[in-house]
Design an enzyme around this catalytic site. Structure first.
Site, PDB file in Angstrom:
ATOM      1  NE  ARG A 127     -11.822  13.037   4.758  1.00  0.00           N
ATOM      2  CZ  ARG A 127     -12.573  13.746   5.597  1.00  0.00           C
ATOM      3  NH1 ARG A 127     -12.035  14.762   6.254  1.00  0.00           N
ATOM      4  NH2 ARG A 127     -13.840  13.447   5.781  1.00  0.00           N
ATOM      5  CE  LYS A 149       0.572  -4.373  -4.442  1.00  0.00           C
ATOM      6  NZ  LYS A 149       0.678  -5.808  -4.776  1.00  0.00           N
ATOM      7  CD  GLU A 191       9.500 -11.335  -2.326  1.00  0.00           C
ATOM      8  OE1 GLU A 191       9.591 -10.814  -3.464  1.00  0.00           O
ATOM      9  OE2 GLU A 191       8.462 -11.876  -1.913  1.00  0.00           O
ATOM     10  CE  LYS A 233       7.405  -3.406  -4.393  1.00  0.00           C
ATOM     11  NZ  LYS A 233       7.010  -4.095  -3.157  1.00  0.00           N
ATOM     12  CD  GLU A 243      -0.512  -5.973  -7.936  1.00  0.00           C
ATOM     13  OE1 GLU A 243       0.185  -6.981  -7.911  1.00  0.00           O
ATOM     14  OE2 GLU A 243      -1.234  -5.615  -6.978  1.00  0.00           O
ATOM     15  NE  ARG A 247       3.285  -2.458  -6.979  1.00  0.00           N
ATOM     16  CZ  ARG A 247       3.181  -1.528  -6.028  1.00  0.00           C
ATOM     17  NH1 ARG A 247       2.691  -0.341  -6.329  1.00  0.00           N
ATOM     18  NH2 ARG A 247       3.563  -1.779  -4.801  1.00  0.00           N
ATOM     19  CG  ASN A 251       1.867 -10.519  -7.963  1.00  0.00           C
ATOM     20  OD1 ASN A 251       2.177 -10.205  -6.821  1.00  0.00           O
ATOM     21  ND2 ASN A 251       0.885  -9.943  -8.632  1.00  0.00           N
ATOM     22  CG  HIS A 254       4.329 -13.540  -4.854  1.00  0.00           C
ATOM     23  ND1 HIS A 254       5.602 -13.424  -5.387  1.00  0.00           N
ATOM     24  CD2 HIS A 254       4.354 -12.867  -3.679  1.00  0.00           C
ATOM     25  CE1 HIS A 254       6.347 -12.705  -4.564  1.00  0.00           C
ATOM     26  NE2 HIS A 254       5.626 -12.364  -3.526  1.00  0.00           N
ATOM     27  CG  HIS A 258      -0.046 -15.767  -2.357  1.00  0.00           C
ATOM     28  ND1 HIS A 258      -0.421 -14.709  -3.154  1.00  0.00           N
ATOM     29  CD2 HIS A 258       0.906 -15.284  -1.524  1.00  0.00           C
ATOM     30  CE1 HIS A 258       0.276 -13.636  -2.824  1.00  0.00           C
ATOM     31  NE2 HIS A 258       1.085 -13.968  -1.835  1.00  0.00           N
ATOM     32  CG  HIS A 272       5.625 -14.321   1.875  1.00  0.00           C
ATOM     33  ND1 HIS A 272       4.509 -14.601   1.117  1.00  0.00           N
ATOM     34  CD2 HIS A 272       6.308 -13.350   1.212  1.00  0.00           C
ATOM     35  CE1 HIS A 272       4.501 -13.828   0.038  1.00  0.00           C
ATOM     36  NE2 HIS A 272       5.580 -13.071   0.071  1.00  0.00           N
TER      37      HIS A 272
END
Length: 376
Positions: A127, A149, A191, A233, A243, A247, A251, A254, A258, A272
């Site tokens: 945990r 993330k 980025e 960031k 998010e 946040r 993207n 993106h 994507h 990417h």
């Protein structure tokens, strides 16, 4: 820019879970002293991939030698295919077999795949055990290592199973980037450009003049660009950790990107970062078509992206796979799409991005059709 040789510290101020990002040429030397304050006994677990282990294992060992910390290593195959439940289970079994507990620290030493896997494993281990990020790619240093993330992929999509789990420390040593292929550096640089386009026009101006120095890893330029990106960031993560609001600005590029990656079956001929760069250029041109983005800004963004060695239009793509209906269909599969509309990050200008919550997919399809005709 500062001229000190000491690493620059960027604070991610999340209260009791706050942590530092140490940025600079040779910042890895700070790992040993910092680890002594994070571990309850003189050992740590290192998750890496086979390529990073081959290039950089001696550097990490040397960084902790003076602190008397013993390292237990595990190297996974490199690449996105590693981010699976099966590999996650292997990592957890390695930690359990090694006697890891909640007082220990797992060091994720690699790019975004290792950071995602390591963070998720650490969040699950009894945990929650300690977790340190030592990113070895530019993309990971300015993006995936910051913000907590973590995820693995499933047959139904990328990053669909994961958790928000913050590290205890991030060390972004720009010296580690020297072994990166040129194309990987440029993909990570996309980025960095993104942060200027989101809300920092002066930074975008600086990158326009100094991008070649960053890509050449000139120590002060690289540190400045990485630290400023991390600070940008960090500020957004502190405001919206999970998010649900601002946040989403991260993207930018993106949603288009994507879809481009998926249309390309995530093949190696479109990385990417390359997809994000192209996606940002498309977002600015789409905004110009709507009348919300100055056309001059859209042209300038595309010019700077191209000057960085990144794609800014759809020219040269396989027209059997890259069609307007197919790309729009893939955008509709975005988990945030609803009723023929999809949220997009658009811009009122360079450094003035905003959340456009309900872009009409039919208008996007028409826009992409024009883009494909113009670059045929």
């Amino acid at each position: 820019m500062t001229s000190s040789s000491a690493p620059e510290a960027v604070r991610v101020d999340l209260g009791a879970r706050a942590y530092d990002i140490l940025v600079g040429h040779g910042a890895l030397k700070e790992l040993g002293p910092r680890l002594t304050g994070l571990v309850k006994r003189p050992r740590a677990y290192v998750l890496t991939d086979e390529t990073v282990m081959r290039h950089h294992k001696p550097r990490l060992e040397a960084a902790v030698a003076g602190a008397g910390i013993k390292l237990d290593w595990m190297a996974l195959p490199p690449g996105e295919q590693t981010k699976t439940f099966a590999q996650l289970g292997t990592v957890l079994d390695w930690l359990l077999a090694g006697g890891a507990d909640r007082g220990d620290v797992l060091i994720a030493f690699g790019g975004g795949v290792i950071g995602d896997m390591g963070g998720l494993a650490a969040s699950l281990m009894k945990r929650g055990m300690g977790f340190v990020q030592v990113p070895t790619t530019l993309l990971a240093q300015v993006d995936s290592s910051v913000g907590g993330k973590t995820a693995v992929n499933t047959p139904r999509g990328k990053n669909l199973v994961g958790a928000f789990y913050q590290p205890r420390l991030v060390i972004a040593d720009t010296e580690l980037l020297a072994t990166l292929p040129d194309r990987e550096m440029k993909a990570g640089y996309a980025e960095i450009l993104k942060y200027g386009l989101i809300n920092d026009a002066p930074f975008f101006d600086w990158l326009s003049a100094n991008g070649s120095k960053v890509l050449a890893l000139e120590p002060e330029a690289a540190r400045y660009a990485v630290a400023r990106s991390c600070a940008a960031k960090a500020a957004i993560v502190v405001e919206d950790e999970t998010e649900t609001g601002v946040r989403q600005l991260l993207n930018l590029g993106h949603t288009f990107g994507h879809a481009l990656e998926a249309a390309n079956s995530y093949g190696p001929d479109l990385l990417h970062g390359e997809a994000v760069a192209l996606g940002m250029a498309l977002a600015f041109r789409y905004g110009a078509g709507l009348g919300v983005t100055p056309a001059a800004d859209a042209r300038r963004v595309a010019d700077v992206i191209r000057a960085s060695g990144l794609p800014a239009d759809l020219g040269g793509r396989d027209r059997a796979r890259f069609t307007a209906p197919r790309l729009t269909e893939l955008m509709q599969q975005d988990k945030k799409a609803r009723g023929g509309r999809v949220p997009l990050i658009l811009a009122r200008g360079i450094g003035a991005s905003y959340i456009h919550p309900d872009a009409d997919l039919s208008s996007i399809e028409a826009f992409l059709g024009r883009e494909l005709l113009e670059t045929a």
